[in-house]
Enzyme design. Structure first.
Site, short mmCIF file in Angstrom:
data_model
loop_
_atom_site.label_atom_id
_atom_site.label_comp_id
_atom_site.label_asym_id
_atom_site.label_seq_id
_atom_site.Cartn_x
_atom_site.Cartn_y
_atom_site.Cartn_z
N CYS A 82 70.26 111.52 -103.86
CA CYS A 82 69.65 111.15 -104.76
C CYS A 82 71.14 110.87 -105.53
O CYS A 82 70.70 109.86 -106.12
CB CYS A 82 70.36 112.88 -104.96
SG CYS A 82 68.72 113.76 -104.07
N CYS B 83 72.39 114.91 -102.57
CA CYS B 83 71.95 114.50 -101.35
C CYS B 83 72.17 113.40 -101.76
O CYS B 83 72.40 113.01 -102.61
CB CYS B 83 70.52 114.72 -100.60
SG CYS B 83 69.44 114.02 -101.04
#
Length: 80
Positions: free
Chosen positions: A14, A11
């Site tokens: 991240c 994501c």
């Protein structure tokens, strides 16, 4: 050298966390081995339910949010 793993599904948070760690390490001349772990079973093996999470030298040190620049600096610039 610090071995760092960023755990997460890939994501935006991240990716941001991994890039922040990389940028701070490069800016300060700190050698790191950075690995992004996106496999759910590997993430669960660390007991992480909330990502992004950061593992340094196999110790879980952060989870659930993008860490601040100051926090990452404290991890990377702290004496071993």
């Amino acid at each position: 050298m610090k071995n760092i793993k960023v755990l997460g599904s890939g994501c935006t948070n991240c990716k941001t966390t991994a890039q922040l760690i990389k940028d701070i390490a490069e800016a300060n001349g700190v050698e790191i081995n950075l690995e992004k772990v996106e496999d759910l079973s590997q993430i669960m093996a660390y007991g992480v339910m909330s990502t992004p999470a950061v593992i340094i030298d196999e110790d879980l040190i952060h989870k659930g949010s993008v860490p601040t620049r100051e926090l990452v600096e404290s991890w990377l610039l702290a004496p071993n």
